[in-house]
Design a protein around this motif. Structure first.
Motif, short mmCIF file in Angstrom:
data_model
loop_
_atom_site.label_atom_id
_atom_site.label_comp_id
_atom_site.label_asym_id
_atom_site.label_seq_id
_atom_site.Cartn_x
_atom_site.Cartn_y
_atom_site.Cartn_z
N SER A 179 0.81 -1.22 0.00
CA SER A 179 0.00 0.00 0.00
C SER A 179 0.84 1.27 0.00
CB SER A 179 -0.92 0.02 1.23
OG SER A 179 -1.74 -1.12 1.27
N GLU A 180 2.14 1.13 0.21
CA GLU A 180 3.01 2.31 0.37
C GLU A 180 2.99 3.22 -0.84
OE1 GLU A 180 7.76 3.30 0.74
OE2 GLU A 180 6.99 1.50 1.70
N SER A 181 3.13 2.66 -2.04
CA SER A 181 3.23 3.50 -3.24
C SER A 181 1.98 4.33 -3.46
CB SER A 181 3.53 2.65 -4.47
OG SER A 181 2.52 1.67 -4.67
N ASP A 182 0.82 3.77 -3.16
CA ASP A 182 -0.44 4.53 -3.31
C ASP A 182 -0.49 5.68 -2.32
OD1 ASP A 182 -1.34 2.94 -5.37
OD2 ASP A 182 -2.56 1.64 -4.09
N PHE A 183 -0.09 5.41 -1.08
CA PHE A 183 -0.11 6.48 -0.07
C PHE A 183 0.83 7.63 -0.48
CE2 PHE A 183 1.81 8.62 3.54
CZ PHE A 183 0.69 9.05 4.23
N ILE A 184 2.03 7.28 -0.90
CA ILE A 184 3.01 8.30 -1.28
C ILE A 184 2.54 9.08 -2.51
CG2 ILE A 184 5.35 8.63 -2.20
CD1 ILE A 184 5.19 8.33 0.84
N ALA A 185 1.99 8.39 -3.48
CA ALA A 185 1.50 9.06 -4.68
C ALA A 185 0.43 10.09 -4.35
CB ALA A 185 0.95 8.02 -5.67
N GLN A 186 -0.39 9.80 -3.34
CA GLN A 186 -1.48 10.70 -2.97
C GLN A 186 -1.01 11.86 -2.09
OE1 GLN A 186 -4.93 8.64 -1.31
NE2 GLN A 186 -4.47 6.83 -2.56
N HIS A 187 0.04 11.67 -1.30
CA HIS A 187 0.36 12.64 -0.26
C HIS A 187 1.70 13.37 -0.43
CE1 HIS A 187 -2.62 9.97 1.69
NE2 HIS A 187 -2.99 11.07 2.30
N TYR A 188 2.65 12.78 -1.16
CA TYR A 188 4.01 13.32 -1.17
C TYR A 188 4.06 14.76 -1.64
CZ TYR A 188 9.10 13.26 -1.36
OH TYR A 188 10.43 13.53 -1.14
N ALA A 189 3.37 15.08 -2.70
CA ALA A 189 3.43 16.42 -3.29
C ALA A 189 2.88 17.51 -2.37
CB ALA A 189 2.70 16.44 -4.63
N GLN A 190 2.18 17.11 -1.30
CA GLN A 190 1.65 18.10 -0.35
C GLN A 190 2.73 18.62 0.60
OE1 GLN A 190 -1.82 16.47 1.70
NE2 GLN A 190 -2.35 15.26 -0.11
N ALA A 191 3.87 17.98 0.63
CA ALA A 191 4.94 18.38 1.55
C ALA A 191 5.59 19.68 1.11
CB ALA A 191 6.00 17.28 1.63
N ASP A 192 6.07 20.46 2.08
CA ASP A 192 6.80 21.69 1.78
C ASP A 192 8.10 21.37 1.05
OD1 ASP A 192 4.90 23.25 3.00
OD2 ASP A 192 5.99 23.46 4.89
N ASN A 193 8.49 22.25 0.17
CA ASN A 193 9.76 22.13 -0.55
C ASN A 193 10.84 22.80 0.30
OD1 ASN A 193 11.88 22.17 -2.35
ND2 ASN A 193 10.64 22.83 -4.10
N ILE A 194 11.55 22.02 1.10
CA ILE A 194 12.48 22.59 2.07
C ILE A 194 13.63 21.61 2.33
CG2 ILE A 194 11.13 21.70 4.02
CD1 ILE A 194 11.90 24.26 5.56
N SER A 195 14.81 22.15 2.56
CA SER A 195 15.99 21.31 2.82
C SER A 195 16.01 20.86 4.27
CB SER A 195 17.27 22.08 2.49
OG SER A 195 17.50 23.08 3.47
N ILE A 196 16.77 19.80 4.53
CA ILE A 196 16.92 19.31 5.90
C ILE A 196 17.64 20.34 6.77
CG2 ILE A 196 19.13 18.12 5.44
CD1 ILE A 196 16.30 16.77 7.68
N ASP A 197 18.52 21.14 6.18
CA ASP A 197 19.22 22.19 6.94
C ASP A 197 18.22 23.21 7.48
OD1 ASP A 197 20.91 21.11 4.64
OD2 ASP A 197 22.46 22.00 5.91
N TYR A 198 17.38 23.74 6.59
CA TYR A 198 16.39 24.74 7.01
C TYR A 198 15.31 24.14 7.90
CZ TYR A 198 18.12 28.36 3.81
OH TYR A 198 18.88 29.31 3.18
N ALA A 199 14.88 22.94 7.56
CA ALA A 199 13.75 22.35 8.28
C ALA A 199 14.10 21.94 9.70
CB ALA A 199 13.22 21.13 7.50
N ILE A 200 15.31 21.39 9.89
CA ILE A 200 15.65 20.77 11.18
C ILE A 200 16.93 21.33 11.78
CG2 ILE A 200 16.18 18.62 12.37
CD1 ILE A 200 13.28 18.76 11.40
#
Length: 353
Positions: free
Chosen positions: A233-254
């Motif tokens: 089920s992983e690929s379906d979940f990611i296909a539906q939700h991934y693009a909703q994430a902010d476009n941000i680097s790990i440096d800035y985010a964390i």
């Protein structure tokens, strides 16, 4: 080999400054840029597998490169390839992969490593990585391997660490953006600044807690898929939700927010291989500082050039100094090395033709 050790090998970049060899369809990590007989991703995978079980190395890449990864890393199972359906910088994909690992092994200690860097002393890299794994096994820490600066480079971010700390692992004071030349010179004079090479180490609990604290919306988005991760089920979940994430680097985010960030000054030579010029630095050169990759050449009155070709074409150069000369398929690039940062702009113009 410790079954708690994992790697997230970052292989989703395009490497546009290495055009015309590196393209969106076939980026630099899948090329033998060094003329060594191995592509960059193959060299990186081999380096990591000296410390980490092969089955614990995840390849994080764009969905369009899935077939390339399987072709170049046949020892990798399809489920080890973590596919991004959209480009969202490093924070979302690292969180996604970390949650997958956490579900599989909550005691995991993870290194995040770019697939396209050059590291000469692999034994020193392995030793440094082990130091970081040992530290993160014991501590609730977010770590990075800092690169000893050799000149005031304005193309890298810098890590400032606590100068009074006598232990090998140093608390990070702050991350600094890419500086101008005078600021970079000042950093080197102070002696407690390292280049940020983008290699990170942490236990999976520490990084997921950091996301939960500093990026709650992103954490909520991806943690909703815990039941689906590592299942059909992983690929379906990611296909539906991934693009909703902010476009941000790990440096800035964390990393710029957290207080439990540490750095180990690396003891190996490193280059990010970001441009033709940086590649020229690391290749063998003739007496006139010309570097030649996969090419047959006659050079006269030529110096400080990098020449790359494919096939059996003879390349004759007379009177060129400090140039990039690349013959690749239907493109011939002859470009001043001093203007290499503009190749990205030229790539955009070429794509419109």
């Amino acid at each position: 080999m410790n079954s708690n050790y994992y790697a997230i090998l970052m292989a989703g970049g395009v490497g546009s400054r290495f055009w015309p060899v590196s393209t969106a369809d076939y980026p630099k990590q899948f090329h033998d840029m060094l003329g060594s007989g191995e592509t960059l991703i193959q060299k990186t995978f081999s380096r990591l597998s000296k410390s980490i079980p092969v089955e614990n190395i995840l390849i994080l890449t764009n969905a369009r490169y899935n077939a390339l990864v399987l072709e170049q890393l046949p020892q990798v199972a399809p489920e080890q390839i973590v596919l991004e359906p959209a480009m969202r910088n490093t924070a979302p994909c690292i969180l996604y992969a970390s949650l997958k690992i956490k579900k599989q092994n909550p005691d995991a200690v993870v290194v995040v490593a770019p697939s396209d860097h050059w590291i000469e002393d692999e034994q020193a890299f392995t030793q440094n990585l082990q130091q970081c794994f040992d530290f993160c096994t014991q501590e609730n820490a977010l770590m990075t391997l800092g690169i000893q600066p050799t000149f005031p480079n304005t193309g890298f971010g810098y890590i400032e660490y606590n100068q009074t700390e006598t232990a090998a692992v140093k608390p990070v004071v702050q991350f600094r953006e890419k500086p101008d030349y005078e600021t970079a010179k000042h950093f080197l004079e102070q002696g407690n600044f390292l280049w940020n090479g983008g290699i990170f180490i942490w236990n999976v609990q520490a990084i997921t807690e950091a996301f939960q604290h500093f990026q709650p919306a992103m954490y909520s988005l991806f943690s909703a898929g815990m039941e689906a991760y590592n299942t059909l089920s992983e690929s379906d979940f990611i296909a539906q939700h991934y693009a909703q994430a902010d476009n941000i680097s790990i440096d800035y985010a964390i990393l710029e927010h957290a207080r439990n960030v540490y750095v180990l000054p690396a003891t190996f030579d490193w280059n990010d291989l970001g441009t033709w010029g940086s590649l020229h630095e690391k290749l063998d050169k003739d007496a006139q500082d010309n570097a030649v990759v996969n090419a047959t050449v006659i050079l006269e009155n030529a110096s400080n050039n990098i020449i790359r070709a494919e096939g059996k074409k003879l390349i004759v150069i007379d009177g060129l100094d400090d140039f990039i000369i690349v013959d690749h398929h239907d493109v011939l690039l002859i470009y001043p090395k001093g203007k290499e940062q503009e190749i990205k702009r030229i790539t955009a113009k070429a794509s419109e033709m």
